[in-house]
Scaffold this motif. Structure first.
Motif, PDB file in Angstrom:
ATOM      1  N   ALA A 269       2.233   5.423  -3.202  1.00  0.00           N
ATOM      2  CA  ALA A 269       1.523   5.192  -1.939  1.00  0.00           C
ATOM      3  C   ALA A 269       0.542   4.031  -2.091  1.00  0.00           C
ATOM      4  O   ALA A 269       0.431   3.169  -1.217  1.00  0.00           O
ATOM      5  CB  ALA A 269       0.787   6.459  -1.510  1.00  0.00           C
ATOM      6  N   VAL A 270      -0.142   3.999  -3.213  1.00  0.00           N
ATOM      7  CA  VAL A 270      -1.082   2.907  -3.479  1.00  0.00           C
ATOM      8  C   VAL A 270      -0.325   1.588  -3.515  1.00  0.00           C
ATOM      9  O   VAL A 270      -0.734   0.595  -2.925  1.00  0.00           O
ATOM     10  CB  VAL A 270      -1.837   3.139  -4.815  1.00  0.00           C
ATOM     11  N   GLY A 271       0.834   1.602  -4.159  1.00  0.00           N
ATOM     12  CA  GLY A 271       1.660   0.398  -4.253  1.00  0.00           C
ATOM     13  C   GLY A 271       2.039  -0.114  -2.879  1.00  0.00           C
ATOM     14  O   GLY A 271       1.925  -1.302  -2.578  1.00  0.00           O
ATOM     15  N   LYS A 272       2.470   0.816  -2.013  1.00  0.00           N
ATOM     16  CA  LYS A 272       2.877   0.436  -0.647  1.00  0.00           C
ATOM     17  C   LYS A 272       1.687  -0.104   0.141  1.00  0.00           C
ATOM     18  O   LYS A 272       1.801  -1.090   0.857  1.00  0.00           O
ATOM     19  CB  LYS A 272       3.507   1.635   0.068  1.00  0.00           C
ATOM     20  N   ALA A 273       0.541   0.611  -0.028  1.00  0.00           N
ATOM     21  CA  ALA A 273      -0.661   0.178   0.698  1.00  0.00           C
ATOM     22  C   ALA A 273      -1.016  -1.254   0.298  1.00  0.00           C
ATOM     23  O   ALA A 273      -1.358  -2.087   1.141  1.00  0.00           O
ATOM     24  CB  ALA A 273      -1.813   1.123   0.415  1.00  0.00           C
ATOM     25  N   SER A 274      -0.893  -1.533  -1.006  1.00  0.00           N
ATOM     26  CA  SER A 274      -1.236  -2.879  -1.468  1.00  0.00           C
ATOM     27  C   SER A 274      -0.284  -3.911  -0.872  1.00  0.00           C
ATOM     28  O   SER A 274      -0.697  -4.986  -0.447  1.00  0.00           O
ATOM     29  CB  SER A 274      -1.147  -2.941  -3.002  1.00  0.00           C
TER      30      SER A 274
END
Lengths: 287, 328
Positions: free
Chosen positions: B319-324
């Protein structure tokens, strides 16, 4: 193996130690003069007459008599006696309780002060440590003695009685425990705060050989300590009930728990020093 | 996933007993003390061979800690033995003043740690000991994972100068580490190299992490498993090297989530490389009576809970990866 000093000479040293005590606590306006003054004769007797010890400090103290201070709050008398017997320079007494000092409020090994083998201050722990050191001596074939001093209020702590049970039970007979039996603790007399009852009967019932002495009579202190050493090695440890006056040597401090942990003001310092004439040189107070 | 098998199960406390005997043979200054729990601590063999170097102190742990401190004055290397609860919380002030602050070379050896003590219940199941001990300046804190590692650790701490807390347990658990291992204090042990998640486990949870790793492999997740046997000093380099690759962390320990291994790792991450972390630990509660296996399941400390934590932390990572990516 007593050190070759006359009783008169060490009486003089005790007066100087008392001067050091009141000057130290006055300079930092904190510390514990009452018990320190009361135990001055005892510590001077140990370090200047009774104990075989080497001021070239070595932690293990092999072949030496060892002393442990369990009631660490009387650090002023301990520091003065260590300095006066050569463990460190007397000028360092001026740093007592000040920032970056080796002379912490309560004694510690942490700053590497020569002569201190254990931290103390949280009460009740010193007899256990002394037992361990005494048993290490036995394992090492070292026939010297281990001395430990506790307060009497300190006897409220449970660990004291764990140790009191252990030492005779395990025949730690190279151990001499002295109680500073001044009858005072912070909140009042020991009779009022937590009655000790028949203390001699208690320690004897635990299996200690008991002696009593007037801790403010130098002749009697030296004689009793020598006697205690002679009673070692027969299967039982020795306990000395040392009757002292809290604040002994300074008339307005004597016999009152009020001077347990209070420093004298300028006027009181002057008044105290008038009663204690310098026998060695005073150390210099830092400006 | 590297294959780990075992042919035998033994309790880690027996590893302590075997290590103590060996340490005693290697160094005549090694001495031992016990507070009326010789059988439980497996100290019999040492006592039989070196009766004059053993001190039975009775049920008086405070006195034991003080005597141990005193024995170091004269060059002895004392090992104290009692349950983890009575080795820490009961005697915290004695350890603090007479051992840690006084820098005494005492080895505090603590059995029956954590929930796996089992049926005796929460009075004896200490889950706060690692936290208490790691907060003491100068204290080394070690929690080995099986019989062989506990034996090796016991021998190693005898050769290390300074106070040590060595924690081990009661139940029999698989022996999966080498019997000839060299134990290096402060050096984490790579159990399995992986790329997707870093599982940092200590004590009994290392075997659970291996079981979890096998299940994760079947699910297509490549878990890196690292045995943090030394909680303090923590192998910071090993932690950072692993997370640089995996970008997410699960910590696993038989301890309260407050103050244990997970918190030590979180502190490293937050200072150097913040990545998502999930805790497998007791959720700030006391334990209770039960079998070790029942308790480990009920309190969320088994392989299944490690798998769940991995899934959760990987979701967070992704999720963090996608948000970034979205923010670009």
């Amino acid at each position: 193996m007593s050190q070759e000093r006359s009783i008169e000479e060490i009486k003089g040293i005790a007066v100087q130690v008392r001067r050091d005590i009141v000057r130290m606590v006055h300079a930092c306006q904190s510390g514990h003069p009452g018990g320190s003054l009361g135990c001055a004769d005892f510590l001077v007797a140990l370090y200047f007459k009774v104990m075989k010890h080497n001021p070239q400090f070595n932690m293990d103290g092999t072949g030496e008599d060892l002393f442990f201070l369990s009631n660490g709050h009387i650090s002023p008398v301990f520091y003065s006696v260590l300095a006066r017997s050569g463990y460190f320079n007397v000028s360092e007494l001026a740093t007592f309780r000040k920032i970056n000092s080796r002379l912490q409020g309560h004694p510690t090994t942490h700053e590497g002060l020569p002569g201190v083998r254990i931290a103390s201050g949280s009460l009740g722990q010193g007899i256990s440590v002394a037992i361990g050191a005494a048993q290490a001596k036995k394992l090492n074939g070292d026939d010297r003695f281990v001395f430990v001093l506790t307060g009497d209020g300190e006897l409220d702590e449970g660990q004291i009685w764990e140790a009191a049970l252990y030492a005779p039970g395990k025949k730690v007979d190279n151990l001499i425990w002295t109680v500073d039996y001044n009858g005072q603790q912070i909140d009042g007399s020991t009779d009022k705060v937590m009655p000790l009852g028949d203390l001699r009967a208690k320690v004897e019932a635990f299996g200690w050989q008991a002696l009593e002495m007037n801790g403010n009579n130098m002749d009697e202190v030296v004689e009793t300590l020598e006697k205690a050493k002679g009673m070692c090695g027969q299967g039982k440890p020795v306990c000395i009930l040392m009757h002292t006056g809290m604040g002994y040597g300074v008339d307005f401090m004597m016999g009152s728990h009020k001077w347990h942990g209070v420093a004298p003001n300028d006027e009181q310092l002057a008044q105290a020093l008038e009663q204690l004439h310098s026998t060695l040189e005073d150390y210099e107070i830092a400006k | 996933m590297k294959k780990y098998t075992f042919t035998e199960k033994k309790d880690t406390r027996s590893g302590f007993g075997a290590g103590l005997l060996e340490a005693g043979r290697r160094n005549p200054n090694v001495v031992a003390l016990c507070a009326d729990l010789v059988g439980s601590l497996k100290m019999d063999a040492f006592i039989k061979e070196f009766p004059e170097r053993f001190f039975q102190v009775g049920i008086a742990e405070a006195n034991m800690m003080g005597i141990a401190a005193g024995l170091t004055i004269g060059g002895k290397v004392p090992f104290t033995g009692t349950f983890a609860n009575f080795s820490t919380g009961r005697v915290y002030d004695q350890i603090r003043q007479s051992i840690a602050y006084s820098d005494k070379n005492v080895k505090i050896c603590a059995s029956h740690a954590g929930l796996t003590l089992g049926e005796d219940g929460a009075t004896h199941q200490i889950l706060e000991d690692l936290g208490m001990m790691k907060m003491l300046p100068g204290m080394t804190v070690i929690n080995p994972c099986d019989f062989n590692q506990t034996k090796a650790a016991t021998i190693a701490i005898a050769e290390h100068h300074g106070p040590v807390y060595l924690r081990f347990g009661r139940p029999v658990v698989p022996i999966f580490t080498a019997d000839d291992q060299k134990f290096e204090i402060g050096k984490a042990w790579m159990v399995n190299e992986g790329a997707d998640v870093s599982i940092f486990a200590t004590g009994h949870l290392v075997w659970e992490a291996i079981l979890a790793g096998e299940q994760l492999a079947e699910m297509g997740i490549d878990a890196e498993i690292i045995n943090i046997h030394t909680i303090k000093p923590l192998d910071v380099e090993a932690v950072l090297k692993s997370v640089a690759k995996t970008r997410c962390v699960v910590s696993a320990e038989e301890h309260n989530r407050l103050g244990g291994l997970g918190d030590s790792i979180a502190q490293v991450l937050v200072q150097h490389d913040p990545v998502p972390q999930e805790y497998v630990a007791v959720n700030d509660s006391f334990g209770e009576s039960g079998t070790p296996a029942q308790l480990m399941t009920k309190y969320g400390l088994d392989a299944a809970h490690i798998v769940q934590a991995v899934q959760k932390v990987m979701q967070r990572k992704n999720a963090v990866g996608k948000a970034s990516l979205a923010s670009l």
